[in-house]
Design a protein around this motif. Structure first.
Motif, PDB file in Angstrom:
ATOM      1  N   ASN A  12       1.566   1.228  -8.258  1.00 26.12           N
ATOM      2  CA  ASN A  12       1.066  -0.245  -8.305  1.00 26.12           C
ATOM      3  C   ASN A  12       0.562  -0.730  -9.609  1.00 26.12           C
ATOM      4  OD1 ASN A  12       1.429   0.647  -5.712  1.00 26.12           O
ATOM      5  ND2 ASN A  12       0.406  -0.915  -4.764  1.00 26.12           N
ATOM      6  N   ASP A  63     -10.302  -3.289  -3.432  1.00 26.98           N
ATOM      7  CA  ASP A  63      -9.174  -4.263  -3.523  1.00 26.98           C
ATOM      8  C   ASP A  63      -9.505  -5.476  -4.353  1.00 26.98           C
ATOM      9  OD1 ASP A  63      -6.408  -5.405  -3.173  1.00 26.98           O
ATOM     10  OD2 ASP A  63      -6.858  -5.942  -0.925  1.00 26.98           O
ATOM     11  N   ARG A  89      -6.976   4.191   4.198  1.00 23.91           N
ATOM     12  CA  ARG A  89      -7.709   3.049   4.878  1.00 23.91           C
ATOM     13  C   ARG A  89      -7.739   2.983   6.123  1.00 23.91           C
ATOM     14  NH1 ARG A  89      -5.763  -3.432   4.079  1.00 23.91           N
ATOM     15  NH2 ARG A  89      -7.274  -4.216   5.384  1.00 23.91           N
ATOM     16  N   TYR A 139     -12.382  -8.821   0.127  1.00 24.47           N
ATOM     17  CA  TYR A 139     -11.199  -8.700  -0.715  1.00 24.47           C
ATOM     18  C   TYR A 139     -10.201  -9.650  -0.352  1.00 24.47           C
ATOM     19  CZ  TYR A 139     -10.657  -5.402   3.298  1.00 24.47           C
ATOM     20  OH  TYR A 139     -10.680  -4.801   4.532  1.00 24.47           O
ATOM     21  N   ASP A 162      -8.657  -6.707  -6.930  1.00 24.71           N
ATOM     22  CA  ASP A 162      -7.470  -7.106  -8.017  1.00 24.71           C
ATOM     23  C   ASP A 162      -7.495  -8.766  -8.298  1.00 24.71           C
ATOM     24  OD1 ASP A 162      -6.340  -7.568  -5.767  1.00 24.71           O
ATOM     25  OD2 ASP A 162      -4.567  -6.541  -6.039  1.00 24.71           O
ATOM     26  N   SER A 181      -2.657   2.432  -6.610  1.00 26.61           N
ATOM     27  CA  SER A 181      -2.542   2.879  -5.391  1.00 26.61           C
ATOM     28  C   SER A 181      -3.571   3.986  -5.066  1.00 26.61           C
ATOM     29  CB  SER A 181      -1.172   3.289  -5.236  1.00 26.61           C
ATOM     30  OG  SER A 181      -0.893   4.432  -6.116  1.00 26.61           O
ATOM     31  N   HIS A 182      -4.154   3.961  -3.949  1.00 26.85           N
ATOM     32  CA  HIS A 182      -4.281   2.896  -3.011  1.00 26.85           C
ATOM     33  C   HIS A 182      -5.592   2.162  -3.275  1.00 26.85           C
ATOM     34  CE1 HIS A 182      -7.021   4.318   0.031  1.00 26.85           C
ATOM     35  NE2 HIS A 182      -6.290   5.704  -0.127  1.00 26.85           N
ATOM     36  N   ASP A 183      -5.852   1.055  -2.820  1.00 22.78           N
ATOM     37  CA  ASP A 183      -6.639   0.158  -2.740  1.00 22.78           C
ATOM     38  C   ASP A 183      -8.091   0.713  -2.807  1.00 22.78           C
ATOM     39  OD1 ASP A 183      -4.764  -1.627  -3.753  1.00 22.78           O
ATOM     40  OD2 ASP A 183      -4.597  -2.598  -1.551  1.00 22.78           O
ATOM     41  N   GLU A 240      -2.977  -5.717 -11.161  1.00 18.64           N
ATOM     42  CA  GLU A 240      -3.702  -5.510  -9.785  1.00 18.64           C
ATOM     43  C   GLU A 240      -4.528  -3.998  -9.870  1.00 18.64           C
ATOM     44  OE1 GLU A 240      -0.791  -4.959  -6.561  1.00 18.64           O
ATOM     45  OE2 GLU A 240       0.475  -3.657  -7.748  1.00 18.64           O
ATOM     46  N   THR A 241      -4.888  -3.476  -8.638  1.00 14.17           N
ATOM     47  CA  THR A 241      -5.346  -2.360  -8.262  1.00 14.17           C
ATOM     48  C   THR A 241      -4.464  -1.315  -8.284  1.00 14.17           C
ATOM     49  OG1 THR A 241      -7.013  -3.516  -6.979  1.00 14.17           O
ATOM     50  CG2 THR A 241      -6.936  -1.329  -6.667  1.00 14.17           C
ATOM     51  N   GLU A 275      -6.764  -3.741 -12.742  1.00 14.13           N
ATOM     52  CA  GLU A 275      -7.802  -4.822 -12.532  1.00 14.13           C
ATOM     53  C   GLU A 275      -8.516  -5.445 -13.937  1.00 14.13           C
ATOM     54  OE1 GLU A 275      -9.637  -3.532  -8.215  1.00 14.13           O
ATOM     55  OE2 GLU A 275      -9.726  -2.142  -9.750  1.00 14.13           O
ATOM     56  N   THR A 322       0.932  -1.105  -0.088  1.00 10.88           N
ATOM     57  CA  THR A 322       0.073  -0.108   0.041  1.00 10.88           C
ATOM     58  C   THR A 322       0.808   1.243  -0.023  1.00 10.88           C
ATOM     59  OG1 THR A 322      -1.905  -1.171   1.021  1.00 10.88           O
ATOM     60  CG2 THR A 322      -1.819   1.382   1.053  1.00 10.88           C
TER      61      THR A 322
END
Length: 743
Positions: free
Chosen positions: A255, A320, A492, A447, A322, A279-281, A276-277, A295, A206
């Motif tokens: 990310n 999140d 988060r 997630y 991903d 930043s941030h998730d 993936e996702t 994603e 993260t």
């Protein structure tokens, strides 16, 4: 941008017009890729172990994993390769080993020099495995290490190939981006397609600030280590998709790499990326737009790195969600038409199925309206993709009738717990923690899955896919950021799995299950729980005398990887990203009906994906086991007979409590209050761990590792450096090491 898109498709089709359907599954009794074959099917057409004799399996040998620095490895994720009569595995501190497949004897150990450089933390440095390449003369193993090195190892000798990179090594933080790159790494193996080794990296799990390191994908020459190409997972200026990153957010967002494993079709020359996702998730106000290729499932030409097609499964993700596992390649027949397919299983418990040549969905994927966010600065996509087939593997979104209802009192308490959170249909937005109000959003599937890194398995002979899933809602919550700690507007909050009443899960069982899906029709054929309810549920005082069938409830918070052979499906009943949930049982199922054929108790809980091979006429199944009390080892199962392995009488010891460092008493006292505020909800008031939640923290004795973990966070843990200052982080770390009980 929300439909499948192809690049130079006509040319690609011409290039494969005369290519036969690719063989799927392993051959010649070997296991040359992390998931068996390049298509990640986890299928081996071996039949020596079958329904009639699988109950007779016994341990043939055990191989103890190398320690990670001064500590034993307690969460080994590695799945060995088996090629030309030798097993190869990642192990220890960025190390690798060759093992005799008959006896478990170590043939050689590779240790990099230096042993470690600055890289990622938060997951075991032993990694998930290696990648293999040969041209018929030379044999190479590629180790994509957690500290950001791509190392080429001579498979015969265990020595580095000095012609590759610089003294056998390519530093993966180089030639990645023009931005500063403090560290990168990977816990997942690279993949080799032809003479190109395709490599994925991730920086911080993260990111601390909106300026973060991107996870671009690169291809390297297998012989020289020269970078051949780079694919920008976050498009750069004037590239396709850059307009989906509004206000120039492509310039700083990070990310959006591949943290899990990849798949390939060697005959097509294509590699498939589960990206993936960004930043941030959980918040995207700083990166408005759909955010390609985050994603998404992306198909690249492995020789050139050029995009062939892509499909985005989540637009502008804040959950999140991903893609957690390698895409699965298989050949299926739908309405009389043979299709070279690729299937992506997801944390959302939905499977997306495409023609892997063209990217066209095999069954319609609908864009459906979803709820919108009220978080200041956030703007979500008005729609998200929903596949029409196969049906979801778990229920989507919040449903009140899913709450635990073993007794009226438990039901009432579960309703009270649910009322603390924002609830709604699938893709209900991440929400803020409101003092005296709701404490975030109920996310289901969580997630953590649905599916996760353990993936699924595909039987190319029947067209059946076997998908393990877990049923455990989680909380996604935001809190306003402290501008002294980060330049995000929101970060988060400290939330994870929804804890149910009286230490029980908050939702009804089954809490884990495996489902068999006929991929020729998209229809589910059978489904069953993975194991019985865990011991704390079976023995719970409020559940005694109710006549409950604990045997069909499934273990909680487990992620076992499947293995399919000629007649059987194998699954453990554990396998987590952290901690030790689940049990020791390793089960064989009749793959046509789902009935349990045999139960084999392992020495400890399984933590890796199983593999199988034939050697000197004997079939073996190998799986890693480990817990915080049981040092990691590979365990080989086989039918009775064969050589007695060396060292079989040498037991694997449990981990004894080490001497604890002396910490500053004032730090420990301050840390106790901070722990109660930020950590106890997930790890327990005394750090003992929480059922269906975060693992125990007892017995920690390495202050530097604890400090790093607290600061940087992990897969399902927020980085405390976005919530606390350095002094507070040091105090919590001191309390974990010296203030919690030793055991």
């Amino acid at each position: 941008m929300k439909r499948f898109v192809t690049a130079k498709l006509a040319l690609a089709l011409l290039g494969v017009a005369h290519v036969a359907m690719a063989q799927q599954g392993t051959s010649d009794g070997e296991w040359p890729h992390y998931a068996g074959d390049a298509g990640s099917t986890r299928y081996a057409p071996l039949s020596q172990i079958d329904r009639s004799n699988v109950k007779d399996l016994q341990i043939a040998w055990r191989w103890r994993s190398l320690p990670i620095g001064k500590s034993a490895d307690t969460n080994l994720k590695a799945t060995p390769l088996m090629v030309d009569g030798v097993l190869y595995t990642s192990t220890g501190l960025h190390q690798a080993a060759a093992i005799d497949p008959e006896t478990g004897e170590t043939l050689w150990v590779f240790t990099p020099e230096p042993k470690e450089i600055q890289g990622r933390g938060g997951v075991p440095a032993s990694g998930r495995g290696l990648a293999y390449w040969t041209d018929g003369k030379n044999k190479r193993l590629f180790h994509n290490t957690l500290d950001g090195r791509l190392i080429s190892i001579d498979a015969r000798t265990g020595k580095v190939d000095p012609k590759f990179g610089v003294n056998g090594t390519v530093l993966l933080k180089e030639q990645l981006t023009d931005r500063p790159v403090p560290m990168v790494g990977s816990s997942s193996p690279a993949i080799v397609v032809g003479d190109v080794v395709v490599v994925q990296v991730v920086s911080e799990v993260t990111a601390v600030n909106k300026e973060a390191v991107p996870g671009h994908i690169r291809g390297y020459d297998v012989r020289t280590g020269k970078r051949l190409w780079i694919f920008h997972t976050i498009p750069q200026e004037d590239e396709f998709g850059v307009e989906t990153w509004e206000n120039g957010s492509w310039k700083y967002s990070g990310n959006t790499g591949v943290w899990t494993t990849m798949s390939a079709d060697p005959e097509l020359g294509y590699v498939y990326l589960p990206v993936e996702t960004p930043s941030h998730d959980f918040y995207g106000g700083h990166r408005l737009g759909d955010n390609l290729f985050a994603e998404s499932l992306v198909c690249l030409n492995a020789r050139t790195g050029k995009r062939v097609w892509h499909f985005q499964i989540v637009h502008h993700g804040v959950w999140d969600y991903d893609p957690p596992a390698a895409p699965i390649l298989g050949d299926i027949t739908v309405d009389g038409r043979r299709i070279k397919s690729v299937t992506l299983v997801t944390k959302q418990a939905m499977s997306f199925v495409f023609d892997r040549v063209t990217g066209k969905p095999v069954w319609p994927i609908e864009e459906r309206s979803v709820p919108q966010s009220d978080v200041p600065g956030e703007r979500l996509s008005p729609t998200q993709p929903f596949p029409t087939k196969p049906a979801p593997y778990e229920r989507l979104g919040y449903h009140e009738d899913d709450l635990i209802d073993f007794t009226p009192q438990l039901r009432s308490e579960a309703l009270a717990i649910a009322s603390k959170y924002v609830r709604g249909p699938m893709y209900t937005p991440t929400s803020r923690v409101i003092e005296g109000g709701t404490q975030g959003t109920w996310v289901s599937p969580g997630y953590g899955g649905g599916s996760n890194w353990n993936g699924a398995a595909f039987d190319p002979e029947s067209g059946m896919m076997y998908v393990p899933t877990k049923n455990s809602p989680m909380i996604a919550a935001l809190t306003p950021a402290d501008r002294k700690l980060t330049n995000f507007d929101y970060v988060r909050a400290t939330t994870a799995t929804v804890q149910g009443p009286r230490g029980l899960p908050v939702v009804r069982p089954p809490w884990s299950k495996v489902t068999a899906t006929d991929m020729n029709t998209g229809e589910h054929r059978w489904s069953r729980a993975i194991g019985p309810a865990p011991e704390h549920v079976r023995n719970h005082p409020d559940l005694q005398g109710l006549g409950l069938d604990f045997s069909s409830m499934g273990q909680t918070s487990i992620r076992p990887s499947p293995l399919v052979t000629k007649s059987l499906l194998f699954l453990g009943e554990s396998g987590s990203l952290s901690g030790d949930p689940g049990g020791r049982m390793f089960r064989a199922y009749d793959k046509t009906t789902g009935s349990v054929v045999a139960e084999i108790e392992l020495p400890s809980k399984s933590t890796s994906a199983p593999m199988t091979y034939m050697h000197k006429g004997r079939q073996y199944i190998v799986i890693a086991v480990s817990t915080r009390q049981h040092p990691a080892e590979l365990v080989a199962l086989a039918l009775p007979g064969g050589r007695k392995p060396q060292g079989q009488s040498d037991p694997i010891p449990t981990i004894a409590g080490a001497s604890r460092p002396v910490m500053n008493s004032a730090e420990v006292a301050r840390g106790r209050a901070l722990f109660a505020q930020h950590c106890a909800a997930c790890h327990g008031a005394k750090g003992e761990g929480v059922n269906d939640g975060a693992p125990s923290l007892l017995g920690q004795n390495e202050p530097e590792k604890v400090l790093y973990k607290v600061r940087m966070g992990g897969v399902q843990m927020p980085p405390m450096q976005t919530l606390l200052n350095d002094k507070q982080i040091q105090d919590i770390s001191a309390f974990v090491v010296a203030g919690l009980p030793a055991r």
